[in-house]
Design an enzyme around this catalytic site. Structure first.
Site, PDB file in Angstrom:
ATOM      1  N   SER A 158      69.224   4.326 -25.436  1.00 16.60           N
ATOM      2  CA  SER A 158      68.826   3.704 -24.168  1.00 16.60           C
ATOM      3  C   SER A 158      68.611   2.197 -24.266  1.00 16.60           C
ATOM      4  CB  SER A 158      67.572   4.395 -23.646  1.00 16.60           C
ATOM      5  OG  SER A 158      67.844   5.760 -23.560  1.00 16.60           O
ATOM      6  N   ARG A 173      72.184  -6.303 -26.556  1.00 22.99           N
ATOM      7  CA  ARG A 173      70.945  -6.909 -27.065  1.00 22.99           C
ATOM      8  C   ARG A 173      69.887  -5.825 -27.091  1.00 22.99           C
ATOM      9  NH1 ARG A 173      72.270  -8.767 -22.270  1.00 22.99           N
ATOM     10  NH2 ARG A 173      71.396  -7.549 -20.578  1.00 22.99           N
ATOM     11  N   ASP A 211      69.848   6.696 -21.064  1.00 25.63           N
ATOM     12  CA  ASP A 211      68.904   7.658 -20.469  1.00 25.63           C
ATOM     13  C   ASP A 211      69.035   7.747 -18.946  1.00 25.63           C
ATOM     14  OD1 ASP A 211      67.841   5.098 -20.189  1.00 25.63           O
ATOM     15  OD2 ASP A 211      65.855   5.581 -20.953  1.00 25.63           O
TER      16      ASP A 211
HETATM   17  C1  GLC Z   1      65.767  -0.713 -21.051  1.00 24.07           C
HETATM   18  C2  GLC Z   1      67.108  -0.432 -21.683  1.00 24.07           C
HETATM   19  C3  GLC Z   1      67.922   0.526 -20.832  1.00 24.07           C
HETATM   20  C4  GLC Z   1      67.116   1.760 -20.528  1.00 24.07           C
HETATM   21  C5  GLC Z   1      65.770   1.397 -19.934  1.00 24.07           C
HETATM   22  C6  GLC Z   1      64.892   2.614 -19.713  1.00 24.07           C
HETATM   23  O1  GLC Z   1      65.975  -1.374 -19.857  1.00 24.07           O
HETATM   24  O2  GLC Z   1      67.829  -1.634 -21.868  1.00 24.07           O
HETATM   25  O3  GLC Z   1      69.116   0.889 -21.487  1.00 24.07           O
HETATM   26  O4  GLC Z   1      67.832   2.577 -19.638  1.00 24.07           O
HETATM   27  O5  GLC Z   1      65.091   0.509 -20.797  1.00 24.07           O
HETATM   28  O6  GLC Z   1      64.647   3.301 -20.894  1.00 24.07           O
END
Ligand code: GLC
Length: 490
Positions: A158, A173, A211
């Site tokens: 995620s 990143r 996610d």
């Molecule tokens: C951050 C991550 C993203 C994820 C979110 C919730 O924004 O970059 O990929 O979906 O957190 O977990």
């Protein structure tokens, strides 16, 4: 209500009666800087729509709008056994999921492992080793007899990743306070798979998943009106289905224009230039002291990782620079960055006692601070302001996706600790959606955010299943190496 303007209501009637004027004035000031009115929400949403569009146009925009190669909603008839691995900010979860014959049903076994704090600032090798260890433990525990044959794995990673293929993801990143060396700019899949192969684990990655995409697909498994999947947890983000024809940056691939493609927006990065977000000096400190200053501007105002820190920074400022709180007390515990998490605020907002006894106990127990009743009143109002700002701004992202896609009514599946546990978050978000989208009063809300727990497990399994299904049907768009999937094609 001495000193407060006529339109402003205290959080609890009469509760501010004993609050001295200086604190009342400070509460007024905090209300001014943390309140986001309907006009501002609309402005934020308009700008949000334009950033979503820009991200679909070309790479390198604020909001990355990452195509995920998840190219269909489930119909409820998906079947098979899959492994799912979810690398979250706090926990690592391994699941084995069997999508059963009964429509929309599944069996699940799962184990949770803690993500050690030091891993978050360690090296890539340490990260993959740890994950492979957990997976190994899971397999040894649940399949002692070695009866496991190369199960397809959906890996919920995620973080923002560029995916040229479903089993590929170049980390753009780190977000959410992670700062692991040797991963940014690299494809995480070979790094991860190499650690599994080195242990001889009978597991092959079939799909890399965000996610939000997992949440979208898992909630659509049982509710055909789901159009958006959101996470309001440690981070904040959403995914939705776009038509390939509406993704100009994929034009060169000549994908059929009406084929769906799930987009992981990564909208935590909305408005990194601070054009419309109502940034306070506390938000600026959060940003400047984070491992990635200038990034995830929106997320830093709304996500669970930061809510407690914003609160803490205000209290420290009021003590040190304004001499308004906790006079003469040792606040060394409060001075430790990230010492309070969102649950601290949640507890304050939930304190059922008129004298805020539970809040006082929490200050005493966790921070060794003896807070007076007026100070507690300020803390309560501050928690409400920070929690409300987060919920209201969060609604802008959802409203923007619905506006961008012309969706007038749908369900939005949401998961994450803030959505599921933070008091009033859902209701405050719903009020904000109503204000942004100007729905008439007294009618049922056409767009509703609903809890969709467990997207990371079932969603990952479903996306792996959908990938195998479309390969079988001959849709190999975004599949790097079709032969790799042969073992599952029987
Ligand atoms: C951050 C991550 C993203 C994820 C979110 C919730 O924004 O970059 O990929 O979906 O957190 O977990």
């Amino acid at each position: 209500m001495v000193g407060l303007g006529p339109k402003r209501k205290p959080s609890r009637k009469g509760s501010m009666a004993d609050v001295p004027k200086t604190l009342l004035e400070e509460i007024q000031n905090l209300e001014d800087i943390f309140t986001v009115d309907a006009d501002r929400l609309k402005l934020v949403t308009e700008h949000f729509v334009s950033e979503l569009k820009a991200g679909l146009e070309k790479d390198g925009q604020n909001i990355p709008m990452n195509p995920t190669w998840c190219m269909a909603f489930p119909d409820g008839n998906e079947q098979g056994t899959f492994l799912a691995l979810d690398m979250g900010g706090t926990n690592l979860r391994v699941c084995e999921i069997t999508l059963t014959e009964e429509k929309g049903e599944f069996d699940i076994i799962q184990s949770k492992y803690r993500m050690p704090e030091e891993l978050k600032t360690g090296t890539a090798e340490e990260l993959w080793e740890y994950i492979a260890d957990c997976l190994q433990q899971f397999i040894e525990y649940h399949h002692e007899d070695g009866d496991l044959t190369a199960l397809p794995l959906g890996f919920t990673f995620s973080y923002p990743a560029t995916q040229d293929f479903i089993d590929h993801g170049v980390l753009q990143r780190w977000t959410k306070g992670f700062d692991i060396s040797g991963v940014e700019g690299n494809d995480v899949v070979p790094q991860f798979q190499a650690a599994l192969d080195a242990r001889g684990l009978p597991v092959k990655l079939a799909a890399l998943i965000n996610d939000t995409t997992g949440t979208l697909i898992a909630s659509a498994y049982t509710d055909q009106t789901m159009r958006v999947g959101c996470i309001f947890g440690t981070g904040c983000n959403a995914a939705y289905m776009e038509n390939c024809g509406s993704i100009p940056k994929l034009k060169h691939l000549n994908l059929p224009p009406d084929t769906p493609m799930a987009i992981n927006c990564e909208y935590g990065a909305f408005d990194n230039e601070h054009k419309v977000l109502p940034i306070t000096k506390y938000d600026t400190i959060i940003d400047e002291t984070s491992p990635r200053p200038g990034q995830q501007a929106f997320e830093k105002m709304v996500a669970g990782l930061y809510l407690g820190e914003i609160f803490r920074l205000v209290l420290v400022d009021l003590h040190e620079n304004k001499n308004l709180l906790f006079e003469g007390q040792d606040i060394s515990k409060l001075k430790k960055p990230y010492t309070l998490d969102a649950s601290f605020l949640a507890h304050i907002e939930e304190d059922p006692f008129e004298n805020l006894q539970e809040t006082q106990d929490k200050f005493e127990d966790e921070l060794k601070i003896n807070a007076s009743k007026p100070e507690l009143e300020l803390c309560r109002r501050l928690a409400e302001l920070i929690g409300t700002r987060a919920a209201r701004l969060s609604a802008c992202g959802v409203a923007a996706i619905c506006k961008k896609t012309g969706t007038e009514s749908c369900h939005v599946g949401a998961d994450g600790s803030v959505f599921t546990k933070y008091p009033h978050f859902k209701a405050r978000g719903a009020v904000a959606l109503r204000e942004i989208l100007d729905w008439p009063k007294g009618k049922k809300d056409p767009i509703v955010m609903l809890p969709s727990e467990d997207g990371s497990g079932v969603g990952a399994a479903l996306i792996a299943a959908l990938t195998l299904k479309r390969i079988k049907e001959g849709n190999i768009a975004g599949v790097r190496n079709v032969q790799k999937y042969d073992i599952w094609m029987k």
